[in-house]
Design a protein around this motif. Structure first.
Motif, PDB file in Angstrom:
ATOM      1  N   ARG A  65       0.851  -1.213  -0.071  1.00 16.70           N
ATOM      2  CA  ARG A  65      -0.081   0.149  -0.047  1.00 16.70           C
ATOM      3  C   ARG A  65       0.714   1.251  -0.061  1.00 16.70           C
ATOM      4  O   ARG A  65       0.396   2.226  -0.544  1.00 16.70           O
ATOM      5  CB  ARG A  65      -1.116  -0.008   1.154  1.00 16.70           C
ATOM      6  N   THR A  68       2.435   1.764  -3.626  1.00 14.46           N
ATOM      7  CA  THR A  68       1.406   2.208  -4.610  1.00 14.46           C
ATOM      8  C   THR A  68       1.134   3.575  -4.396  1.00 14.46           C
ATOM      9  O   THR A  68       1.104   4.464  -5.304  1.00 14.46           O
ATOM     10  CB  THR A  68       0.266   1.344  -4.770  1.00 14.46           C
ATOM     11  N   ALA A  69       1.127   3.991  -2.969  1.00 11.80           N
ATOM     12  CA  ALA A  69       0.943   5.569  -2.715  1.00 11.80           C
ATOM     13  C   ALA A  69       2.041   6.476  -3.191  1.00 11.80           C
ATOM     14  O   ALA A  69       2.099   7.670  -3.773  1.00 11.80           O
ATOM     15  CB  ALA A  69       0.720   5.518  -1.283  1.00 11.80           C
ATOM     16  N   ARG A  72       1.920   6.613  -7.222  1.00 14.53           N
ATOM     17  CA  ARG A  72       0.968   7.943  -7.281  1.00 14.53           C
ATOM     18  C   ARG A  72       1.758   9.387  -7.164  1.00 14.53           C
ATOM     19  O   ARG A  72       1.242  10.057  -7.962  1.00 14.53           O
ATOM     20  CB  ARG A  72      -0.251   7.604  -6.536  1.00 14.53           C
ATOM     21  N   ALA A  73       2.380   9.427  -6.289  1.00 17.64           N
ATOM     22  CA  ALA A  73       2.897  10.446  -5.696  1.00 17.64           C
ATOM     23  C   ALA A  73       4.281  11.102  -6.450  1.00 17.64           C
ATOM     24  O   ALA A  73       4.545  12.175  -6.453  1.00 17.64           O
ATOM     25  CB  ALA A  73       3.219  10.571  -4.159  1.00 17.64           C
ATOM     26  N   TYR A 402       8.269  12.453   1.477  1.00 12.87           N
ATOM     27  CA  TYR A 402       7.049  11.574   1.260  1.00 12.87           C
ATOM     28  C   TYR A 402       6.535  11.097   2.772  1.00 12.87           C
ATOM     29  O   TYR A 402       6.384   9.848   2.867  1.00 12.87           O
ATOM     30  CB  TYR A 402       7.133  10.780   0.280  1.00 12.87           C
ATOM     31  N   ASP A 404       3.713  11.096   4.220  1.00  9.59           N
ATOM     32  CA  ASP A 404       2.439  10.603   4.436  1.00  9.59           C
ATOM     33  C   ASP A 404       2.193   9.338   3.981  1.00  9.59           C
ATOM     34  O   ASP A 404       1.618   8.250   4.326  1.00  9.59           O
ATOM     35  CB  ASP A 404       1.287  11.631   3.613  1.00  9.59           C
ATOM     36  N   GLU A 405       2.979   9.195   2.555  1.00 14.81           N
ATOM     37  CA  GLU A 405       2.935   8.038   1.848  1.00 14.81           C
ATOM     38  C   GLU A 405       3.921   6.895   2.668  1.00 14.81           C
ATOM     39  O   GLU A 405       3.503   5.706   2.846  1.00 14.81           O
ATOM     40  CB  GLU A 405       3.537   7.935   0.450  1.00 14.81           C
ATOM     41  N   LEU A 408       2.459   4.698   5.613  1.00 17.64           N
ATOM     42  CA  LEU A 408       1.418   3.364   5.447  1.00 17.64           C
ATOM     43  C   LEU A 408       2.417   2.316   5.755  1.00 17.64           C
ATOM     44  O   LEU A 408       1.766   0.982   5.837  1.00 17.64           O
ATOM     45  CB  LEU A 408       0.984   3.529   4.163  1.00 17.64           C
TER      46      LEU A 408
END
Length: 414
Positions: A65, A68-69, A72-73, A402, A404-405, A408
């Motif tokens: 997860r 993949t985040a 995307r970022a 990064y 926030d990502e 996860l």
């Protein structure tokens, strides 16, 4: 990634398997944050795809997860992320919904494996049915590309490999991965087999070569040239520093250098990835540090002795013109790592047990912009605890960029 090009010439692409086959290496290991850094470096190098791990395993789910985040970022550039599953419907179903768009599904195909691994549980017909059901499940779940792996492909007869590949293609697979699982192939043989398979199936045959006889790179190139001769794109599986089970896999940097600088590379053998080798030494040095495996002195391109000369004849020639004894310029490979944590003398580091003062000092010293201090500081502590070693400059930069990502990776802790 489309396999078509403006001039319809087939192209060579790299699909690195460090985060799957590499991390399976005995007597070594890598944290989930370490696996994230592999994807970061592959993205900087310009590699087409990373096989990031096993999305059907419970302990990989937070990591997948996070990846993949990060994808995307934009943390990994144009790198595509793919998951490895057994060619079993249940594996694919457990993986669906995690955001992966590419898969490789694997099953053994040789008579040796049918008789002595499956031990009568599967025959050839049942094996194909299992594979087809898994491919269809992945396609129905929204996968953009599915590759099918013929484990022990080098010991599987060509007729059955062709039947297996055609069934995979009919079910929706884009490529067949030919696995030289025990590293017994030789360049002439694998080149011929790839040309025949690619021609008979009309699909790319992906190289997956082990180094038990020291020929993983040579076999990868030979298989690639077989693909191109049949008019198909080629996909080469690699690992950083040639790590992998037993004697390792085809080395990423060696394969790139061989295609760019090897004598007799066929005309039209063009790499379709926008590669930037100036990250090669940083990636190799980081991987040696993270895996706890010293980089061999004679590692092609990135080893400590790759551009070292001592004997009188060689030294004299190299001093007059380095090209006398060097095939390519060392500047192509970028700078050697010189990370802050490795400095001698008085030094303040930040990590698992550090405080805010030390954290701020390190980030300021590296000129790293921190937008979320509280979260970034906690991530530095967690990532250091996971790796059990001082964090590198690139690791600290990724965490700050990064937060926030990367959070996860540690559900429930941030």
């Amino acid at each position: 990634m489309s396999t078509s090009t403006g001039d319809d010439q087939p192209r060579i692409h790299f699909l690195d398997v460090t985060n799957r086959d590499g991390v399976q290496t005995a007597r070594t290991g890598l944290s989930k944050f370490g696996k994230t850094m592999v994807n970061f470096y592959l993205g900087r190098l310009g590699v087409a795809q990373s096989e990031i791990g096993f999305p059907f395993l419970f302990h990989e789910v937070p990591y997948v997860r996070a990846q993949t985040a990060l994808e995307r970022a934009g943390a990994f550039g144009s790198l595509r992320l793919s998951g490895w599953c057994r060619a079993v419907v249940a594996d694919v179903e457990r993986s669906a919904g995690l955001g992966l768009r590419h898969y490789n599904l694997s099953i053994s195909t040789s008579d040796q494996m049918l008789q002595n691994k499956f031990r009568g549980k599967l025959n050839r017909d049942a094996l194909i049915r299992e594979m087809v059901a898994a491919v269809r499940t992945a396609v129905e779940a929204g996968a953009e590309t599915v590759g099918v792996n013929a484990e022990d492909g080098s010991r599987t007869d060509e007729g059955f490999l062709t039947e297996f590949a055609l069934a995979a293609r009919e079910a929706g697979a884009a490529r067949l991965r030919y696995c030289d699982t025990i590293g017994g192939d030789t360049p002439g043989r694998i080149g011929e087999r790839f040309a025949k398979l690619a021609g008979a199936t009309g699909m790319p045959i992906e190289t997956h070569c082990h180094n038990d006889l020291g020929m993983a790179v040579a076999n990868s190139l030979a298989g690639t040239f077989g693909d191109l001769a049949a008019g198909q794109d080629a996909w080469i599986n690699t690992c950083v520093n040639g790590i992998g089970e037993r004697s390792g896999n085809a080395d990423l940097i060696s394969c790139i250098l061989a295609l760019r600088h090897g004598f007799g590379v066929p005309d039209g053998a063009q790499i379709g990835d926008q590669l930037d080798l100036t990250w090669a030494r940083r990636f190799a040095g980081w991987a040696s540090y993270a895996f706890g495996q010293p980089l061999p002195n004679n590692q092609p391109g990135v080893g400590p002795n790759a551009f070292a000369h001592e004997s009188g004849i060689h030294a004299d020639g190299a001093l007059k013109d380095h090209r006398n004894y060097e095939l390519y310029d060392e500047e192509l490979l970028g700078p050697h790592p010189s990370d802050r944590h490795a400095r001698a003398g008085r030094i303040v580091l930040t990590g698992e047990y550090g405080g805010l003062a030390g954290f701020r000092h390190v980030m300021d010293d590296l000129d790293i912009e921190v937008t979320d201090e509280a979260k970034t500081f906690q991530l530095v502590q967690l990532c250091n605890a996971a790796t059990g070693r001082p964090l590198t400059d690139d690791e600290l930069r990724l965490i700050a960029a990064y937060p926030d990502e990367l959070s996860l990776l540690y559900p429930g802790l941030l």
